[in-house]
Scaffold this active site. Structure first.
Site, PDB file in Angstrom:
ATOM      1  N   LYS A 170       0.835  -1.204   0.000  1.00 65.81           N
ATOM      2  CA  LYS A 170       0.000   0.000   0.000  1.00 65.81           C
ATOM      3  C   LYS A 170       0.868   1.251   0.000  1.00 65.81           C
ATOM      4  O   LYS A 170       0.693   2.143  -0.820  1.00 65.81           O
ATOM      5  CB  LYS A 170      -0.912  -0.021   1.220  1.00 65.81           C
ATOM      6  CG  LYS A 170      -1.886   1.125   1.255  1.00 65.81           C
ATOM      7  CD  LYS A 170      -3.167   0.799   2.025  1.00 65.81           C
ATOM      8  CE  LYS A 170      -2.923   0.555   3.493  1.00 65.81           C
ATOM      9  NZ  LYS A 170      -4.160   0.181   4.204  1.00 65.81           N
ATOM     10  N   GLU A 173      10.277  -5.681   3.479  1.00 69.64           N
ATOM     11  CA  GLU A 173      10.312  -7.057   2.985  1.00 69.64           C
ATOM     12  C   GLU A 173       9.971  -7.105   1.494  1.00 69.64           C
ATOM     13  O   GLU A 173      10.618  -7.801   0.702  1.00 69.64           O
ATOM     14  CB  GLU A 173       9.285  -7.936   3.721  1.00 69.64           C
ATOM     15  CG  GLU A 173       9.707  -8.433   5.088  1.00 69.64           C
ATOM     16  CD  GLU A 173       9.298  -7.501   6.211  1.00 69.64           C
ATOM     17  OE1 GLU A 173       8.989  -6.308   5.934  1.00 69.64           O
ATOM     18  OE2 GLU A 173       9.308  -7.954   7.379  1.00 69.64           O
ATOM     19  N   GLY A 231      -4.652  -4.060   5.475  1.00 67.39           N
ATOM     20  CA  GLY A 231      -4.099  -5.215   4.778  1.00 67.39           C
ATOM     21  C   GLY A 231      -4.871  -6.498   5.032  1.00 67.39           C
ATOM     22  O   GLY A 231      -5.172  -7.254   4.111  1.00 67.39           O
ATOM     23  N   ARG A 232      -5.224  -6.750   6.289  1.00 69.44           N
ATOM     24  CA  ARG A 232      -5.898  -8.004   6.627  1.00 69.44           C
ATOM     25  C   ARG A 232      -7.330  -8.059   6.131  1.00 69.44           C
ATOM     26  O   ARG A 232      -7.961  -9.110   6.180  1.00 69.44           O
ATOM     27  CB  ARG A 232      -5.825  -8.225   8.138  1.00 69.44           C
ATOM     28  CG  ARG A 232      -6.409  -7.108   8.978  1.00 69.44           C
ATOM     29  CD  ARG A 232      -5.982  -7.258  10.433  1.00 69.44           C
ATOM     30  NE  ARG A 232      -6.416  -6.177  11.303  1.00 69.44           N
ATOM     31  CZ  ARG A 232      -5.753  -5.033  11.499  1.00 69.44           C
ATOM     32  NH1 ARG A 232      -4.633  -4.796  10.845  1.00 69.44           N
ATOM     33  NH2 ARG A 232      -6.200  -4.112  12.338  1.00 69.44           N
ATOM     34  N   GLU A 235      -4.641  -9.521  14.875  1.00 71.23           N
ATOM     35  CA  GLU A 235      -4.130  -8.179  14.584  1.00 71.23           C
ATOM     36  C   GLU A 235      -5.223  -7.128  14.780  1.00 71.23           C
ATOM     37  O   GLU A 235      -4.933  -5.981  15.104  1.00 71.23           O
ATOM     38  CB  GLU A 235      -3.560  -8.109  13.152  1.00 71.23           C
ATOM     39  CG  GLU A 235      -2.666  -6.893  12.941  1.00 71.23           C
ATOM     40  CD  GLU A 235      -1.893  -6.933  11.625  1.00 71.23           C
ATOM     41  OE1 GLU A 235      -2.415  -7.478  10.638  1.00 71.23           O
ATOM     42  OE2 GLU A 235      -0.764  -6.402  11.579  1.00 71.23           O
ATOM     43  N   HIS A 279      -5.285 -36.171  14.442  1.00 68.98           N
ATOM     44  CA  HIS A 279      -4.117 -37.014  14.709  1.00 68.98           C
ATOM     45  C   HIS A 279      -2.962 -36.185  15.262  1.00 68.98           C
ATOM     46  O   HIS A 279      -1.830 -36.650  15.286  1.00 68.98           O
ATOM     47  CB  HIS A 279      -3.695 -37.724  13.425  1.00 68.98           C
ATOM     48  CG  HIS A 279      -4.710 -38.711  12.952  1.00 68.98           C
ATOM     49  ND1 HIS A 279      -4.567 -40.063  13.145  1.00 68.98           N
ATOM     50  CD2 HIS A 279      -5.902 -38.544  12.344  1.00 68.98           C
ATOM     51  CE1 HIS A 279      -5.618 -40.693  12.634  1.00 68.98           C
ATOM     52  NE2 HIS A 279      -6.438 -39.791  12.150  1.00 68.98           N
ATOM     53  N   LYS A 317       9.798  -2.680  14.268  1.00 63.50           N
ATOM     54  CA  LYS A 317      10.366  -2.081  13.045  1.00 63.50           C
ATOM     55  C   LYS A 317      11.438  -1.050  13.389  1.00 63.50           C
ATOM     56  O   LYS A 317      12.507  -1.016  12.781  1.00 63.50           O
ATOM     57  CB  LYS A 317       9.258  -1.372  12.242  1.00 63.50           C
ATOM     58  CG  LYS A 317       8.376  -2.281  11.423  1.00 63.50           C
ATOM     59  CD  LYS A 317       7.500  -1.420  10.492  1.00 63.50           C
ATOM     60  CE  LYS A 317       6.251  -2.181  10.093  1.00 63.50           C
ATOM     61  NZ  LYS A 317       5.326  -1.357   9.280  1.00 63.50           N
TER      62      LYS A 317
END
Lengths: 526, 526
Positions: B212, B218, B269-270, B356, B387, B502
């Site tokens: 954005k 990253e 974002g999410r 978040e 399992h 950050k």
């Protein structure tokens, strides 16, 4: 002789609850913090180290944990285990997964054989098969080499081997030891097998059917999928399948398989990555030498778990700090956060290992315990998690203890410099930053930007993720879980909690239901 | 006008804490259990239904939740949100992700444009590009068709789109709408980009850079990896990359990209899977029509979230039951358990979405709250989880509320009959069995085989996982999280908790550290 007692009857535990609790934000700040990072570090095998500077402990708490280890006879219980005592009391079985990678004490004979020899023999038989597959001595019916290996298994026959495969796949490609691509079919959801079968060339695929009992419904169902696919391609399934099973299972001496390799009742599924369960797929994928290195790493780490001194036994220390967090500090969840994309499924494996082993509410004698046992375990690799659920870890209303893993070097040694640092440096800088951010926090007048700190974490640091360090890492966590089970006085090696669901599912399929179960069956069109 | 108040000042909440708690094992047994399964079910969009029979509620608790919904003005707050009020108070932004799939109320104008028109225009521009790529009108420099699309993004630009892609990949292949394989690069770990780049044919790959701000470290680092790979292959990066970014970002009008599609500050974002962030990769992978169906499913589900009646608003009901579990019953973790291999990464997406959004300890005015907010969320698909970690869910010392998802039909319609049932029937039988096993338990004289029961779960049931039901499922959870944020009085749309890490990581990379941070940097060789 060892004595098994509940945690709340242990004198040292009672004393531990009275030791002053550490203010983590305070002790991790300034010179004291620097001092702790240097001091609170324990060497592991293969150059790894366990650093617990950012855990909520100090010398007093550590002294208390040391007493707790002594009074609960943790190393003595481990000794009893590896010398072949029946530690899995529920199922009346010995617990011998350590024996797949070395012999820590006495020879153990069961079913008329020396168990160390038995496991080594399986490794040799697997190595022999893998070498023949790689050299082209064993091929498909058309005389062509197999290129792909597909593991069919669920739970411990899937999560561990899959996580280990992903952990070493790129390393092996760079090292030139990559032999065959591996795929995994696990879920009874028919789309799982269908999708994997559509993604491979079945004519050049070798399938490994993994089921200790030879009766796991998911696995037998998926075997049938695979056999249909082979037959539809005009191929003979018996030339494309091997089995990993117990010697007494229906799969053991069957003509349906090229060969069968053996496991036994002394190794639980979640502890079977170093047995034939992990051995077959990893040896085929990367070569038997790589699997042998993985075992070596685990064997070296196991040796450290024998040490009676708490600060020389990283698995025992990690275990006891976890118990302190769970039972004294009252934290009920633990996050596993590897800063390594190759360890993307390692947290899912540890989730099974830990939660299936210690998610119990009765002690090893079947009596209810009145204290919390195994925590919920979850995790994803960093830095991805930072952009996801770390918000809650930093500013949520609950404190979640964290376990970081980080390596100084990448596996593939391919990197770029952006803003004066490599990606690997950025990755490492992030994990260092997170530890301190969680521990110390940061005061801000805008409370929305305020970080309380006091959120404990540890980190395992290594040079590089490779077969040896991976083996050491795996053994560390296996031993940690074992020690915690000893402290909580639970049997970490059975899993009765999975039975009821199986029984009821069978009833649904037989249409022998009533009440809510019948209604849900109808809603789901069964 | 709506009034924002803390949960512990709400009268209805106080009353709710005094309502008699339900004995789940009791009410889910016999005829009462059957009755509950029939009665406690709410229709969702696209033929889905939300069944909460096995949750620890009864008519009295539901009446209390209904009062709570009313007093906290949940639907009014939702109305304020979709009509464009500044609900994200921390960042002083509107919250408009619903607008990507429909308009629930008034037109909302921002930055001089009608936002619904803006989002639709981006969808049309993406559809146009996707159609041209699929038809071969847009190709690589050699005039060859692109076969692979690679998303470069992290957090919300990765988890949601990746989970949605995996959810529809096999469905699209069977339906004949599969256009391009999608891959994802997210982690700053250099091995992530290296491995993906090694696995694809870069000459026929189209890359989508998603950020954005255009400044996510990253993502920019991974872009550089990709550009190097393209250049090394003698290719022009500008002919292989598109961008999804905000109009004001440095990526927006750059010659480095074939085209740029826009998102804005009103979508976190999410919450961006239905925006251009999910739109570009899903339209390229499956065709714009499939993405449009996904949006339709979400839009239909959104409409239900407007309903003031609790039992006609599944997201609000799910949200309030979750609050009841968290704040009244004191359960602090929730497991998401889809019985669908295609939903393998859906829990990881919900983990971000939920943790978040609501992992906050200050209210929307920046004042600390004194009650628990968002829980830890984790999960894996069934039957695999059975399992693995289900042992703890059944017999552990903590109670973990569960959310199941199940479909009557598989996506690929390829199945086998073993022991008189198909795999799909076995899958469904297992989820039905688990719900009842968790709720009712089973008494056994051997305490190790005893199941207490009383472990609450809900299930969302559908005919098949396809674009429409996936859209509905996603919107359900987005709206659930939103309603819970309203009840807890937190801002579910900012994420200040990610900032401190950050800042400290930058300091590490600039070698401007001291104390513990310097020591950890040294240990990690930075």
């Amino acid at each position: 002789m060892v004595t098994w007692k509940n945690l709340d009857t242990v004198q040292a535990y009672d004393e531990l609850t009275k030791v002053a609790q550490v203010n983590l934000a305070e002790v991790m700040s300034g010179a004291s913090g620097a001092e702790r990072v240097k001091k609170y570090s324990v060497p592991m095998a293969e150059g790894l180290s366990y650093n617990f500077a950012a855990k909520q402990v100090d010398d007093q708490v550590l002294a208390g944990l040391s007493k707790l280890a002594e009074e609960t006879q943790l190393t003595e219980k481990f000794e009893a285990l590896y010398n072949g005592e029946v530690i899995n009391t529920g199922e009346k079985r010995m617990v011998l997964h350590h024996m797949t990678r070395g012999q820590l004490g006495d020879a153990v004979v069961a079913d008329g054989v020396d168990k160390r020899e038995f496991y080594v023999k399986q490794q040799e038989r697997i190595a022999d098969l893998a070498n023949k597959v790689h050299s082209g001595e064993i091929t498909n019916a058309a005389g062509e080499k197999f290129t792909t290996v597909v593991q069919i298994g669920i739970g411990g026959s899937d999560l561990g081997p899959r996580a280990m495969y992903l952990a070493l796949e790129n390393w092996a490609k760079v090292q030139g030891t990559f032999k065959m691509e591996a795929k995994f079919i696990s879920n009874v959801d028919p789309d799982d097998a269908s999708a994997v079968l559509n993604s491979i060339d079945v004519a050049h695929s070798l399938f490994i059917l993994v089921s200790k009992s030879g009766t796991t419904l998911e696995t037998l169902t998926n075997e049938s999928f695979v056999k249909d696919a082979l037959k539809n391609a005009g191929l003979d399934p018996a030339k494309h399948m091997i089995a990993v099973t117990s010697e007494t299972s229906p799969l053991a001496k069957s003509d349906d398989y090229l060969e069968a390799f053996y496991m036994d009742d002394y190794i639980g599924g979640r502890y079977s990555s170093t047995s034939a369960v992990g051995g077959a797929v990893l040896s085929l994928a990367f070569g038997p030498e790589v699997f042998a290195e993985f075992l070596d790493g685990a064997a070296e780490e196991d040796k450290l778990a024998k040490n009676k001194e708490l600060l020389k036994n990283p698995a025992m220390l990690d275990a006891l700090i976890g118990v302190y967090e769970r039972n004294v500090l009252g934290y009920n969840t633990t996050a596993i956060l590897p800063y390594s994309q190759a360890l993307s499924r390692f947290p899912a494996h540890l989730q099974q290992l830990d939660m299936e082993s210690n998610g119990k509410s009765v002690n090893r004698f079947g009596e209810p315990v009145s204290y919390p046992t195994g925590p919920v375990i979850f995790g994803e690799p960093g830095t991805n998690g930072q952009h996801s659920f770390y918000q809650l870890l930093h500013q949520g209303t609950d404190i979640i203890p964290l376990q970081f893993v980080g390596f100084k070097n990448s596996q593939m040694a391919n990197d770029v410099v952006i803003q004066d640092s490599t990606s690997q440096q950025k990755l490492c800088a992030n994990v260092a930053a997170q530890i301190v951010a969680f521990a110390c926090g940061k005061v801000d007048e805008d409370r929305n930007k305020n970080f309380e700190g006091g959120r404990p974490s540890s980190i395992i640091i290594g040079d590089q993720l490779n077969p040896k360090t991976l083996g050491a890492l795996l053994a560390h966590y296996e031993n940690k879980v074992m020690f915690q089970g000893f402290v909580w006085n639970v049997n970490s090696f059975d899993q009765e909690g999975v039975q009821l669901g199986k029984v009821l599912a069978k009833r649904v399929l037989a249409h022998e239901t009533e009440g809510a179960l019948k209604e849900f069956s109808d809603l789901l069109n069964i």
